[in-house]
Write an enzyme that holds these catalytic residues in place. Sequence first.
Site, PDB file in Angstrom:
ATOM      1  N   ASP A 148      -5.813   4.902   9.853  1.00 55.31           N
ATOM      2  CA  ASP A 148      -7.239   4.997   9.500  1.00 55.31           C
ATOM      3  C   ASP A 148      -7.743   3.742   8.787  1.00 55.31           C
ATOM      4  O   ASP A 148      -8.937   3.477   8.763  1.00 55.31           O
ATOM      5  CB  ASP A 148      -7.464   6.187   8.554  1.00 55.31           C
ATOM      6  CG  ASP A 148      -7.245   7.500   9.271  1.00 55.31           C
ATOM      7  OD1 ASP A 148      -7.243   7.505  10.513  1.00 55.31           O
ATOM      8  OD2 ASP A 148      -7.068   8.527   8.590  1.00 55.31           O
ATOM      9  N   GLU A 205      -9.669  13.857  14.655  1.00 58.72           N
ATOM     10  CA  GLU A 205      -9.179  14.120  13.302  1.00 58.72           C
ATOM     11  C   GLU A 205      -9.984  15.294  12.752  1.00 58.72           C
ATOM     12  O   GLU A 205     -10.689  15.990  13.496  1.00 58.72           O
ATOM     13  CB  GLU A 205      -9.308  12.886  12.404  1.00 58.72           C
ATOM     14  CG  GLU A 205      -8.296  11.800  12.738  1.00 58.72           C
ATOM     15  CD  GLU A 205      -8.032  10.825  11.604  1.00 58.72           C
ATOM     16  OE1 GLU A 205      -8.565  11.019  10.492  1.00 58.72           O
ATOM     17  OE2 GLU A 205      -7.294   9.840  11.838  1.00 58.72           O
ATOM     18  N   HIS A 251       0.808  -1.224   0.000  1.00 54.70           N
ATOM     19  CA  HIS A 251       0.000   0.000   0.000  1.00 54.70           C
ATOM     20  C   HIS A 251       0.834   1.263   0.000  1.00 54.70           C
ATOM     21  O   HIS A 251       0.366   2.336   0.386  1.00 54.70           O
ATOM     22  CB  HIS A 251      -1.000  -0.028   1.167  1.00 54.70           C
ATOM     23  CG  HIS A 251      -2.204  -0.828   0.817  1.00 54.70           C
ATOM     24  ND1 HIS A 251      -2.118  -2.144   0.466  1.00 54.70           N
ATOM     25  CD2 HIS A 251      -3.503  -0.502   0.707  1.00 54.70           C
ATOM     26  CE1 HIS A 251      -3.335  -2.596   0.176  1.00 54.70           C
ATOM     27  NE2 HIS A 251      -4.196  -1.617   0.312  1.00 54.70           N
TER      28      HIS A 251
HETATM   29  P1  FAD Z   1       4.244  -1.640   2.015  1.00 63.01           P
HETATM   30  O1  FAD Z   1       3.668  -0.552   1.226  1.00 63.01           O
HETATM   31  O2  FAD Z   1       4.272  -2.969   1.411  1.00 63.01           O
HETATM   32  O3  FAD Z   1       5.697  -1.222   2.526  1.00 63.01           O
HETATM   33  C1  FAD Z   1       5.958   0.066   3.014  1.00 63.01           C
HETATM   34  C2  FAD Z   1       7.457   0.255   3.268  1.00 63.01           C
HETATM   35  O4  FAD Z   1       7.832  -0.540   4.370  1.00 63.01           O
HETATM   36  C3  FAD Z   1       8.346  -0.181   2.120  1.00 63.01           C
HETATM   37  O5  FAD Z   1       9.489   0.606   2.126  1.00 63.01           O
HETATM   38  C4  FAD Z   1       8.688  -1.604   2.478  1.00 63.01           C
HETATM   39  O6  FAD Z   1       9.904  -2.017   1.902  1.00 63.01           O
HETATM   40  C5  FAD Z   1       8.786  -1.498   3.986  1.00 63.01           C
HETATM   41  N1  FAD Z   1       8.402  -2.734   4.657  1.00 63.01           N
HETATM   42  C6  FAD Z   1       7.288  -3.473   4.482  1.00 63.01           C
HETATM   43  N2  FAD Z   1       7.280  -4.493   5.334  1.00 63.01           N
HETATM   44  C7  FAD Z   1       8.403  -4.391   6.057  1.00 63.01           C
HETATM   45  C8  FAD Z   1       8.989  -5.157   7.101  1.00 63.01           C
HETATM   46  N3  FAD Z   1       8.386  -6.241   7.586  1.00 63.01           N
HETATM   47  N4  FAD Z   1      10.178  -4.762   7.605  1.00 63.01           N
HETATM   48  C9  FAD Z   1      10.801  -3.664   7.142  1.00 63.01           C
HETATM   49  N5  FAD Z   1      10.312  -2.915   6.153  1.00 63.01           N
HETATM   50  C10 FAD Z   1       9.128  -3.276   5.631  1.00 63.01           C
HETATM   51  N6  FAD Z   1      -0.594   5.647   7.162  1.00 63.01           N
HETATM   52  C11 FAD Z   1      -0.714   6.233   8.350  1.00 63.01           C
HETATM   53  O7  FAD Z   1       0.260   6.461   9.032  1.00 63.01           O
HETATM   54  N7  FAD Z   1      -1.947   6.584   8.822  1.00 63.01           N
HETATM   55  C12 FAD Z   1      -3.091   6.318   8.144  1.00 63.01           C
HETATM   56  O8  FAD Z   1      -4.162   6.626   8.626  1.00 63.01           O
HETATM   57  C13 FAD Z   1      -2.975   5.678   6.893  1.00 63.01           C
HETATM   58  N8  FAD Z   1      -4.067   5.374   6.173  1.00 63.01           N
HETATM   59  C14 FAD Z   1      -3.942   4.751   4.968  1.00 63.01           C
HETATM   60  C15 FAD Z   1      -5.079   4.426   4.237  1.00 63.01           C
HETATM   61  C16 FAD Z   1      -4.969   3.769   3.031  1.00 63.01           C
HETATM   62  C17 FAD Z   1      -6.203   3.444   2.251  1.00 63.01           C
HETATM   63  C18 FAD Z   1      -3.687   3.441   2.532  1.00 63.01           C
HETATM   64  C19 FAD Z   1      -3.536   2.760   1.228  1.00 63.01           C
HETATM   65  C20 FAD Z   1      -2.547   3.776   3.248  1.00 63.01           C
HETATM   66  C21 FAD Z   1      -2.666   4.424   4.467  1.00 63.01           C
HETATM   67  N9  FAD Z   1      -1.549   4.762   5.213  1.00 63.01           N
HETATM   68  C22 FAD Z   1      -1.682   5.364   6.425  1.00 63.01           C
HETATM   69  C23 FAD Z   1      -0.200   4.594   4.675  1.00 63.01           C
HETATM   70  C24 FAD Z   1       0.439   3.321   5.114  1.00 63.01           C
HETATM   71  O9  FAD Z   1       0.912   3.429   6.436  1.00 63.01           O
HETATM   72  C25 FAD Z   1       1.643   3.085   4.204  1.00 63.01           C
HETATM   73  O10 FAD Z   1       1.207   3.153   2.880  1.00 63.01           O
HETATM   74  C26 FAD Z   1       2.302   1.775   4.435  1.00 63.01           C
HETATM   75  O11 FAD Z   1       3.426   1.768   3.616  1.00 63.01           O
HETATM   76  C27 FAD Z   1       1.415   0.668   3.989  1.00 63.01           C
HETATM   77  O12 FAD Z   1       1.796  -0.514   4.576  1.00 63.01           O
HETATM   78  P2  FAD Z   1       1.974  -1.875   3.786  1.00 63.01           P
HETATM   79  O13 FAD Z   1       1.852  -2.863   4.847  1.00 63.01           O
HETATM   80  O14 FAD Z   1       1.133  -2.031   2.601  1.00 63.01           O
HETATM   81  O15 FAD Z   1       3.497  -1.695   3.403  1.00 63.01           O
END
Ligand code: FAD
Length: 544
Positions: free
Chosen positions: A183, A294, A122
Amino acid sequence: MVLKLVSFSKHVIFSFTKTIIILILSFILYKADSGCNNSITTSLVQISPYDVIISLQSQSFDGHLSLKDNEDAAKDFGNIHHFPPLAVLHPKTVSDISRTVKHIFEKGSDSELKVAARGHGHSLQGQAQAHQGLVIKMESLQSPEMKIQTGEFPFVDVSGGELWINILHETLKHGLAPKSWTDYLHLTVGGTLSNAGISGQAFRHGPQINNIFQLEIVTGKGEVVTCSENRNADLFHGVLGGLGQFGIITRARISLEPAPKMVKWIRVLYSDFSKFTRDQEYLISLKDKIDYIEGFVIINRTGILNGWRLSFDPKDPLQASQFNSDGKTFYCLEMAKYFNPDEADVMNQDVDHLLSQLSYIPPTLFLSEVSYVEFLDRVHVSEKKLRAQGLWEVHHPWLNLLIPRSEIHDFAKEVFGNILKDTSNGPILIYPVNQTRWNSKTSFVTPEEDVFYLVAFLTSAVPFSTGENSLEYILNQNKRILDFCTHAQLNVKQYLAHYDTQEEWQVHFGSQWGAFVERKRTYDPLALLAPGHRIFQKAVSSSI
Ligand code: FAD
């Protein structure tokens, strides 16, 4: 910018040719620090990333390594950047991950292969991708099971690939839940802890990175290290908010609190930005009176209150029905109070008292009571609706900024009053948090003021749309916002930041840059990890 997909076969031919050519002589060039300390040694043979992947195949894994059908690993929620990897590891165990990273580390700087941990994908701008590299799909790492500890300081031990929604359901079985959320809960622990994890509870509990007792990390050398405030503390703090640069989070111990059953969810509108921020700042200054704060900006929308009626009830239906919002800019303050059914009367009195102290527009008071799960998982409801309309997997050129309190009025005047005056391509969140709740030892950088605002432009663009709805238009609008911040010399920090050059990252980290580089040298000296952020270049042999 949409990058072209590079075909796999082309790459193999290219890599082979390159390997032959560079048999002459190579220099090892380490550019982790932009200015100095480039170590130069020699190497006779450079190993192509593809060859390293082939050599990995001889390793035995509890999970498996996949060299084809990996298109998903080149996608993310942002849907703007697409970097195809050479392979995807689906680890079942921590040793699958450590063995893989160690194997690549031991090839030294003779290989260009980089490694990206991928949570739920994400990210917005390719941060979890690895161009011609190896992606580790963290969601495959399910073992061992979640373990919950009750008692005075309850916690849950989870895999780094676990989704927060699953943690919620599992901990609720014990009447407990994490304190700080995002969120949207269909994100992984490793993904949000690499960033910060900020939501309406952060003013009280700090971001998610402040609510972690312990981590298990696979470093860029392939070592498995357990760390906490008291044990390997530098790695612990470095990894939290560390953008995946110092290690892969394989396990996390998350602090819990007793979970409420119900949530009183309240929305009110303001047309005066000063009154809106004054009330928000007042609310975050209170201890234990409210659980979530918020807010969002509403620009040029009709029938706002009618839209709310699906999930909220107006306090005064007659006044609400006479309220005309057309064409104006409003600021919605959104707050929530947790409670259990037997405490409803006291909770309602407290909420009434609190509301009597605020300066919102009276007819716009809307209230709702929902279960705790329904409240926390609210964005998933929108996701399902958007998916049904084919509007979820579109472009998301989001921009998230942290803005000091002293500059939020200048920012609002120009951005909401001018740059975005007539357009709105998605929600704009705005709420303050307390700097005192953030642990300054983590890698995360915030503006240097006691209170700062998160302003999130959560825009979307349907592919092939034109004009004000197009991706190009929104990206240009983001640029105008950032340019304004630069010219007005606002001390803004990007959240979920994306930069093209190391110099920009250096500015982002400011006085913490030196420590960040030092940690990189210590825990990931070859700069194997998290290439999607484009902070460090891997140490590679370069041909002459
Ligand atoms: P990924 O996108 O897969 O990875 C994110 C980063 O972390 C990359 O650099 C990846 O290499 C690294 N990574 C992943 N897993 C690990 C691991 N196990 N160890 C070390 N590094 C790792 N963020 C907020 O703070 N607050 C919010 O309210 C919020 N709301 C959101 C709502 C939506 C609909 C979306 C899509 C995103 C939202 N986000 C929010 C953002 C979210 O925190 C980031 O997009 C986060 O990167 C998504 O997590 P993911 O698990 O999909 O990680």
